[in-house]
Design an enzyme around this catalytic site. Sequence first.
Site, PDB file in Angstrom:
ATOM      1  N   LYS A  29       0.940   4.113  -2.876  1.00 43.06           N
ATOM      2  CA  LYS A  29       0.497   5.473  -2.587  1.00 43.06           C
ATOM      3  C   LYS A  29       1.589   6.506  -2.832  1.00 43.06           C
ATOM      4  O   LYS A  29       1.300   7.647  -3.235  1.00 43.06           O
ATOM      5  CB  LYS A  29      -0.022   5.560  -1.153  1.00 43.06           C
ATOM      6  CG  LYS A  29      -1.380   4.888  -0.957  1.00 43.06           C
ATOM      7  CD  LYS A  29      -2.420   5.421  -1.942  1.00 43.06           C
ATOM      8  CE  LYS A  29      -3.828   5.036  -1.566  1.00 43.06           C
ATOM      9  NZ  LYS A  29      -4.822   5.498  -2.577  1.00 43.06           N
ATOM     10  N   TYR A  38       0.827  -1.204   0.000  1.00 41.64           N
ATOM     11  CA  TYR A  38       0.000   0.000   0.000  1.00 41.64           C
ATOM     12  C   TYR A  38       0.865   1.260   0.000  1.00 41.64           C
ATOM     13  O   TYR A  38       0.602   2.218  -0.741  1.00 41.64           O
ATOM     14  CB  TYR A  38      -0.900  -0.052   1.225  1.00 41.64           C
ATOM     15  CG  TYR A  38      -1.817   1.128   1.422  1.00 41.64           C
ATOM     16  CD1 TYR A  38      -2.937   1.315   0.610  1.00 41.64           C
ATOM     17  CD2 TYR A  38      -1.597   2.040   2.456  1.00 41.64           C
ATOM     18  CE1 TYR A  38      -3.799   2.385   0.812  1.00 41.64           C
ATOM     19  CE2 TYR A  38      -2.453   3.107   2.666  1.00 41.64           C
ATOM     20  CZ  TYR A  38      -3.545   3.276   1.837  1.00 41.64           C
ATOM     21  OH  TYR A  38      -4.387   4.341   2.044  1.00 41.64           O
TER      22      TYR A  38
END
Length: 304
Positions: free
Chosen positions: A169, A165
């Site tokens: 991001k 993640y």
Amino acid sequence: MNRMVENKVVVVTGAGGGIGRDMALAMAREGAKVVVNDIGASVGGEGKDEGPAQAVVREIEAFGGQAVASTDSVSEQAGAARIVGTALEAFGRIDVVVNNAGILRDRFFHKMSAEEWDAVIKVHLYGSFYVSRAAAPHFKEQEGGCFVHMTSTSGLIGNFGQANYSAAKLGVAALSKSIALDMQKFNVRSNCISPFAWSRMIGSIPTETPEEQARVDRLKQMTPAKIAPLAVCLASDAAKDVNGQIFAVRNNEIFLMSQPRPVRSVHRSEGWSAQTVASHALPALKASFHELERSGDVFSWDPI
């Protein structure tokens, strides 16, 4: 009073619940025609359900707004093209893309599988690319458009158990900056929001220590609706001079986030050897080293 995004056509991905839902509702209340995209999957990306997207469309229609549902996946190039196609078919144009869709497969790095890595990268990073790329020719042709991407302090700062993640991001932030640079000559803007809000996505953050549990408890005080006003403003003509920026929203606070720049340098006219790097460069730079912090360490105060 004129509404902020009157008659703009806005695609919001991952809009069946949480932050995406509130952004879709806020866009519609401010006059936008909204494509509510959501495949209706679990937090981990499993399953498919048309219900969440359709439910948000009904909410928008109930207060007199205009919206259509899309259940295509952002993680596939053809699906992204169909999402943009839905906007064109239903409303005749596209003005704004909000890349919000996401999943989590949290795991400490030494235990993370390739499948857990791929799944998260596909939705967040590839998904943001695919949908943005599908919209880009239309923005270029009409000489105007706006991208709003969701990034995260897990990538900008760091967090436990989220290598997939976090990488995605941080990649989204770089993607946004590249779009801003490449498309500014066509009057196309691209900005990021790093949201602090309690949602089902946050529900899978590790809470194995008291400190992690305390951070999650603070996040629960921050509702997804707090993010929507900034997203609407960035999508509007009022933000026509805002491009390539990264914002964070934490309850009632809005932050402008820093972007990497040189901090300190050292120089030797004769050049460097491994030995002089060890004896000179590293000691000279050490005072400016960044701490091994994560998001909860930097944003350590209770939300106001």
